[in-house]
Design a protein around this motif. Structure first.
Motif, PDB file in Angstrom:
ATOM      1  N   GLY A   1       0.825  -1.211   0.000  1.00  0.00           N
ATOM      2  CA  GLY A   1       0.000   0.000   0.000  1.00  0.00           C
ATOM      3  C   GLY A   1       0.857   1.258   0.000  1.00  0.00           C
ATOM      4  N   GLN A   2       1.901   1.250   0.826  1.00  0.00           N
ATOM      5  CA  GLN A   2       2.788   2.420   0.861  1.00  0.00           C
ATOM      6  C   GLN A   2       3.508   2.602  -0.470  1.00  0.00           C
ATOM      7  OE1 GLN A   2       5.226   3.247   4.419  1.00  0.00           O
ATOM      8  NE2 GLN A   2       4.362   1.367   5.251  1.00  0.00           N
ATOM      9  N   LYS A   3       3.929   1.503  -1.050  1.00  0.00           N
ATOM     10  CA  LYS A   3       4.658   1.559  -2.324  1.00  0.00           C
ATOM     11  C   LYS A   3       3.759   2.131  -3.428  1.00  0.00           C
ATOM     12  CE  LYS A   3       8.385   0.085  -4.665  1.00  0.00           C
ATOM     13  NZ  LYS A   3       9.351   1.142  -4.907  1.00  0.00           N
ATOM     14  N   LEU A   4       2.464   1.762  -3.390  1.00  0.00           N
ATOM     15  CA  LEU A   4       1.510   2.260  -4.386  1.00  0.00           C
ATOM     16  C   LEU A   4       0.970   3.635  -4.022  1.00  0.00           C
ATOM     17  CD1 LEU A   4      -0.558  -1.026  -4.922  1.00  0.00           C
ATOM     18  CD2 LEU A   4       0.959   0.045  -6.608  1.00  0.00           C
ATOM     19  N   GLY A   5       1.197   4.043  -2.776  1.00  0.00           N
ATOM     20  CA  GLY A   5       0.674   5.335  -2.307  1.00  0.00           C
ATOM     21  C   GLY A   5      -0.805   5.302  -2.016  1.00  0.00           C
ATOM     22  N   ILE A   6      -1.356   4.105  -1.713  1.00  0.00           N
ATOM     23  CA  ILE A   6      -2.794   4.012  -1.409  1.00  0.00           C
ATOM     24  C   ILE A   6      -3.001   3.237  -0.103  1.00  0.00           C
ATOM     25  CG2 ILE A   6      -3.581   4.118  -3.809  1.00  0.00           C
ATOM     26  CD1 ILE A   6      -3.897   1.043  -3.717  1.00  0.00           C
ATOM     27  N   PRO A   7      -4.104   3.550   0.606  1.00  0.00           N
ATOM     28  CA  PRO A   7      -4.406   2.803   1.833  1.00  0.00           C
ATOM     29  C   PRO A   7      -4.744   1.341   1.532  1.00  0.00           C
ATOM     30  CG  PRO A   7      -5.731   4.815   1.667  1.00  0.00           C
ATOM     31  CD  PRO A   7      -5.096   4.603   0.329  1.00  0.00           C
ATOM     32  N   VAL A   8      -4.563   0.479   2.531  1.00  0.00           N
ATOM     33  CA  VAL A   8      -4.851  -0.948   2.362  1.00  0.00           C
ATOM     34  C   VAL A   8      -6.310  -1.175   1.963  1.00  0.00           C
ATOM     35  CG1 VAL A   8      -5.054  -3.136   3.617  1.00  0.00           C
ATOM     36  CG2 VAL A   8      -2.952  -1.803   3.793  1.00  0.00           C
ATOM     37  N   TYR A   9      -7.251  -0.385   2.532  1.00  0.00           N
ATOM     38  CA  TYR A   9      -8.662  -0.601   2.162  1.00  0.00           C
ATOM     39  C   TYR A   9      -8.874  -0.399   0.664  1.00  0.00           C
ATOM     40  CZ  TYR A   9      -9.195   4.531   2.519  1.00  0.00           C
ATOM     41  OH  TYR A   9      -9.046   5.877   2.361  1.00  0.00           O
ATOM     42  N   LYS A  10      -8.107   0.517   0.073  1.00  0.00           N
ATOM     43  CA  LYS A  10      -8.239   0.773  -1.365  1.00  0.00           C
ATOM     44  C   LYS A  10      -7.625  -0.379  -2.174  1.00  0.00           C
ATOM     45  CE  LYS A  10      -8.420   4.858  -4.137  1.00  0.00           C
ATOM     46  NZ  LYS A  10      -8.215   6.307  -4.114  1.00  0.00           N
ATOM     47  N   LEU A  11      -6.506  -0.879  -1.672  1.00  0.00           N
ATOM     48  CA  LEU A  11      -5.869  -2.047  -2.294  1.00  0.00           C
ATOM     49  C   LEU A  11      -6.848  -3.226  -2.326  1.00  0.00           C
ATOM     50  CD1 LEU A  11      -2.930  -2.894  -3.219  1.00  0.00           C
ATOM     51  CD2 LEU A  11      -2.519  -3.549  -0.852  1.00  0.00           C
ATOM     52  N   LEU A  12      -7.722  -3.315  -1.301  1.00  0.00           N
ATOM     53  CA  LEU A  12      -8.689  -4.411  -1.203  1.00  0.00           C
ATOM     54  C   LEU A  12     -10.032  -4.057  -1.852  1.00  0.00           C
ATOM     55  CD1 LEU A  12      -7.989  -5.388   2.518  1.00  0.00           C
ATOM     56  CD2 LEU A  12      -7.189  -6.597   0.479  1.00  0.00           C
ATOM     57  N   GLY A  13     -10.161  -2.833  -2.362  1.00  0.00           N
ATOM     58  CA  GLY A  13     -11.404  -2.433  -3.037  1.00  0.00           C
ATOM     59  C   GLY A  13     -12.543  -2.134  -2.095  1.00  0.00           C
ATOM     60  N   LEU A  14     -12.245  -1.558  -0.939  1.00  0.00           N
ATOM     61  CA  LEU A  14     -13.284  -1.334   0.073  1.00  0.00           C
ATOM     62  C   LEU A  14     -13.524   0.150   0.333  1.00  0.00           C
ATOM     63  CD1 LEU A  14     -12.201  -4.163   2.525  1.00  0.00           C
ATOM     64  CD2 LEU A  14     -14.085  -4.181   0.883  1.00  0.00           C
ATOM     65  N   ASP A  15     -14.763   0.448   0.783  1.00  0.00           N
ATOM     66  CA  ASP A  15     -15.200   1.816   1.046  1.00  0.00           C
ATOM     67  C   ASP A  15     -14.949   2.159   2.517  1.00  0.00           C
ATOM     68  OD1 ASP A  15     -16.498   4.187   1.486  1.00  0.00           O
ATOM     69  OD2 ASP A  15     -18.491   3.448   0.907  1.00  0.00           O
ATOM     70  N   PRO A  16     -14.049   3.099   2.795  1.00  0.00           N
ATOM     71  CA  PRO A  16     -13.725   3.401   4.201  1.00  0.00           C
ATOM     72  C   PRO A  16     -14.903   3.985   4.977  1.00  0.00           C
ATOM     73  CG  PRO A  16     -12.774   5.058   2.742  1.00  0.00           C
ATOM     74  CD  PRO A  16     -13.331   3.975   1.854  1.00  0.00           C
ATOM     75  N   LYS A  17     -15.883   4.543   4.269  1.00  0.00           N
ATOM     76  CA  LYS A  17     -17.049   5.102   4.975  1.00  0.00           C
ATOM     77  C   LYS A  17     -17.965   4.004   5.503  1.00  0.00           C
ATOM     78  CE  LYS A  17     -18.492   7.849   1.585  1.00  0.00           C
ATOM     79  NZ  LYS A  17     -17.433   7.577   0.572  1.00  0.00           N
ATOM     80  N   ALA A  18     -17.790   2.772   5.003  1.00  0.00           N
ATOM     81  CA  ALA A  18     -18.687   1.668   5.387  1.00  0.00           C
ATOM     82  C   ALA A  18     -18.233   0.942   6.652  1.00  0.00           C
ATOM     83  CB  ALA A  18     -18.797   0.675   4.223  1.00  0.00           C
ATOM     84  N   THR A  19     -17.283   1.499   7.380  1.00  0.00           N
ATOM     85  CA  THR A  19     -16.842   0.831   8.617  1.00  0.00           C
ATOM     86  C   THR A  19     -17.975   0.799   9.638  1.00  0.00           C
ATOM     87  OG1 THR A  19     -16.018   2.920   9.471  1.00  0.00           O
ATOM     88  CG2 THR A  19     -14.396   1.476   8.415  1.00  0.00           C
ATOM     89  N   PRO A  20     -18.059  -0.276  10.416  1.00  0.00           N
ATOM     90  CA  PRO A  20     -19.101  -0.347  11.449  1.00  0.00           C
ATOM     91  C   PRO A  20     -18.663   0.339  12.748  1.00  0.00           C
ATOM     92  CG  PRO A  20     -17.899  -2.415  11.338  1.00  0.00           C
ATOM     93  CD  PRO A  20     -17.277  -1.508  10.319  1.00  0.00           C
ATOM     94  N   VAL A  21     -19.611   0.369  13.672  1.00  0.00           N
ATOM     95  CA  VAL A  21     -19.318   0.767  15.049  1.00  0.00           C
ATOM     96  C   VAL A  21     -18.549  -0.379  15.702  1.00  0.00           C
ATOM     97  CG1 VAL A  21     -20.506   0.976  17.283  1.00  0.00           C
ATOM     98  CG2 VAL A  21     -21.296   2.313  15.314  1.00  0.00           C
ATOM     99  N   THR A  22     -17.598  -0.070  16.546  1.00  0.00           N
ATOM    100  CA  THR A  22     -16.953  -1.140  17.309  1.00  0.00           C
ATOM    101  C   THR A  22     -17.485  -1.154  18.738  1.00  0.00           C
ATOM    102  OG1 THR A  22     -14.890  -2.099  18.112  1.00  0.00           O
ATOM    103  CG2 THR A  22     -14.957   0.302  17.986  1.00  0.00           C
ATOM    104  N   THR A  23     -17.548  -2.360  19.279  1.00  0.00           N
ATOM    105  CA  THR A  23     -17.857  -2.464  20.702  1.00  0.00           C
ATOM    106  C   THR A  23     -16.593  -2.186  21.507  1.00  0.00           C
ATOM    107  OG1 THR A  23     -17.478  -4.830  20.420  1.00  0.00           O
ATOM    108  CG2 THR A  23     -19.748  -4.116  20.651  1.00  0.00           C
ATOM    109  N   PHE A  24     -16.791  -1.876  22.761  1.00  0.00           N
ATOM    110  CA  PHE A  24     -15.681  -1.804  23.714  1.00  0.00           C
ATOM    111  C   PHE A  24     -15.919  -2.925  24.711  1.00  0.00           C
ATOM    112  CE2 PHE A  24     -13.494  -0.369  27.533  1.00  0.00           C
ATOM    113  CZ  PHE A  24     -12.269   0.000  27.019  1.00  0.00           C
ATOM    114  N   SER A  25     -14.865  -3.718  24.969  1.00  0.00           N
ATOM    115  CA  SER A  25     -15.043  -4.933  25.777  1.00  0.00           C
ATOM    116  C   SER A  25     -14.805  -4.692  27.258  1.00  0.00           C
ATOM    117  CB  SER A  25     -14.080  -6.019  25.301  1.00  0.00           C
ATOM    118  OG  SER A  25     -14.365  -6.344  23.959  1.00  0.00           O
ATOM    119  N   ILE A  26     -15.643  -5.324  28.052  1.00  0.00           N
ATOM    120  CA  ILE A  26     -15.531  -5.257  29.508  1.00  0.00           C
ATOM    121  C   ILE A  26     -15.241  -6.670  30.002  1.00  0.00           C
ATOM    122  CG2 ILE A  26     -16.729  -4.618  31.655  1.00  0.00           C
ATOM    123  CD1 ILE A  26     -16.527  -2.199  29.809  1.00  0.00           C
ATOM    124  N   GLY A  27     -14.041  -6.891  30.542  1.00  0.00           N
ATOM    125  CA  GLY A  27     -13.661  -8.205  31.078  1.00  0.00           C
ATOM    126  C   GLY A  27     -14.423  -8.495  32.370  1.00  0.00           C
TER     127      GLY A  27
END
Ligand code: MG
Length: 364
Positions: free
Chosen positions: A131-157
């Protein structure tokens, strides 16, 4: 210095297990970092104050890709076994072209049995490098939309009620929490959580329920307290009882310990509603991607999870997160000494860096 004695001397210090100094060759460095937890982390499996994870740097043409894998003790992996496994094939790695990362990773899988954390660190470093060599983020290398990320949970042990309440208060910024259950104190834990918040909860029993009857009773209790789903109620080897349980509860049940690798996905498909994909279990982003795609083809829901690790492994997983229904990517938030900054969390949503590769920044 003779090459062998150079390597022997170099292996004594971190980040110095270098290739011979030939300009066009890949330079590969291994390191083990001790990550200190903010709170002692207790689940059904273990209780710990720190975790050692395995780091790999791949340098070629002036660009360095960084990867990390969190070894899972249950599968007899450690940061040391990860380092030893890749040290044994170092000449092969040094002579490989990082642009051929797919064949390179397949060959490593053929040569190295197990050691999925080591393979994950290598895969992440190669994709970061590309990705760095191409000058693009990994999500772009994989063909993915960065706006489509979900909410993450926070874990309580798992903890005593007063500590649980304090941890839930500290997690105020997260709209959904993941609560570890399964040590016989689910009622006290959920009562402590509900004393502080009404937000949606997800749960993980880490194989903690002893029988199918206990699982049904506990899951129905959790359902009455606003829990959306549960991970791995029974021992990973117990698939038959899962269907009995699912006929008696409403919430989706996810496989985690029962679904480690690609060839487990089809085995659990008839017994669970979804799977928790982890890059450290799968052996890399590309292996995790194959698990996600196979799970989708079998009609399963998909969660992406992580181990306790730094922002390197968690950011790697986050680059895949536009493909999943749920994310539990908080491993880097549980530690005090994260050496990097990568994916961020805003109002619970994962925010991918738009810098090339993983988009990591070193933290001084
Ligand atoms: Mg789990």
């Amino acid at each position: 210095m003779h090459r062998r004695s150079f390597l022997a001397a170099a292996s004594a210090a971190p980040w110095t297990l270098n290739a011979a100094p030939v300009s066009s060759a890949s330079k590969i460095e291994f390191d083990i970092k001790r990550l200190n937890l903010r709170h002692t982390w207790t689940t059904v499996m273990s209780s710990s104050a720190f975790r050692d994870t395995f780091f790999l740097k791949w340098t070629q043409d002036g660009i360095t890709g960084v990867g990390e894998g969190a070894p899972i003790v249950r599968y007899k992996e450690s940061a040391v076994t990860a380092k030893n496994a890749l040290s044994a094939i170092l000449p092969y790695l040094e002579s490989s072209d990082p642009w051929h990362f797919r064949t390179l990773l397949s060959e490593v899988s053929r040569r190295v049995e197990g050691e999925y954390a080591a393979k994950a660190a290598l895969d992440i470093a190669l994709l970061d490098w590309a990705g760095q060599k191409l000058g693009i983020p990994v999500y772009k290398l994989l063909g993915l939309d960065p706006k489509a990320t979900p909410v993450t949970t926070f874990s309580i042990g798992i903890d005593d009620p007063a500590t649980t309440r304090r941890k839930v208060e500290e997690a105020a910024a997260f709209p959904v929490l993941k609560i570890k259950v399964g040590l016989g104190k689910d009622e006290a834990t959920i009562e402590a959580v509900r004393a502080v918040t009404n937000k949606p909860l997800r749960t993980d029993a880490n194989e903690g329920y002893k029988t199918k009857e206990e699982a049904v009773e506990r899951i129905n209790f959790l359902e009455r307290h606003g829990v959306e789903f549960i991970e791995q109620p029974l021992d990973a080897s117990n698939l038959e009882d899962m269907n009995w349980i699912r006929k008696r509860v409403h919430m989706p049940v996810f496989a985690d310990e029962a679904c480690l690798h690609l060839n487990d996905v089809a085995k659990v498909a008839q017994h669970f509603d979804g799977i928790n994909v982890k890059v450290d279990k799968a052996g890399g982003l590309l292996a995790a991607l194959r698990m996600i795609e196979l799970a989708r083809s079998l009609g399963l829901q998909v969660m992406i999870g992580c181990m306790v690790s730094s922002s390197v492994a968690v950011t790697g997983a986050a680059h895949l997160s536009p493909l999943v229904d749920y994310a539990d990517l908080d491993g880097n938030l549980l530690i005090k000494n994260d050496p990097y900054e990568g994916v961020l969390v805003e109002h619970g949503k994962l925010v991918l860096p738009d810098r090339p590769g993983l988009g990591l920044k070193g933290v001084a």
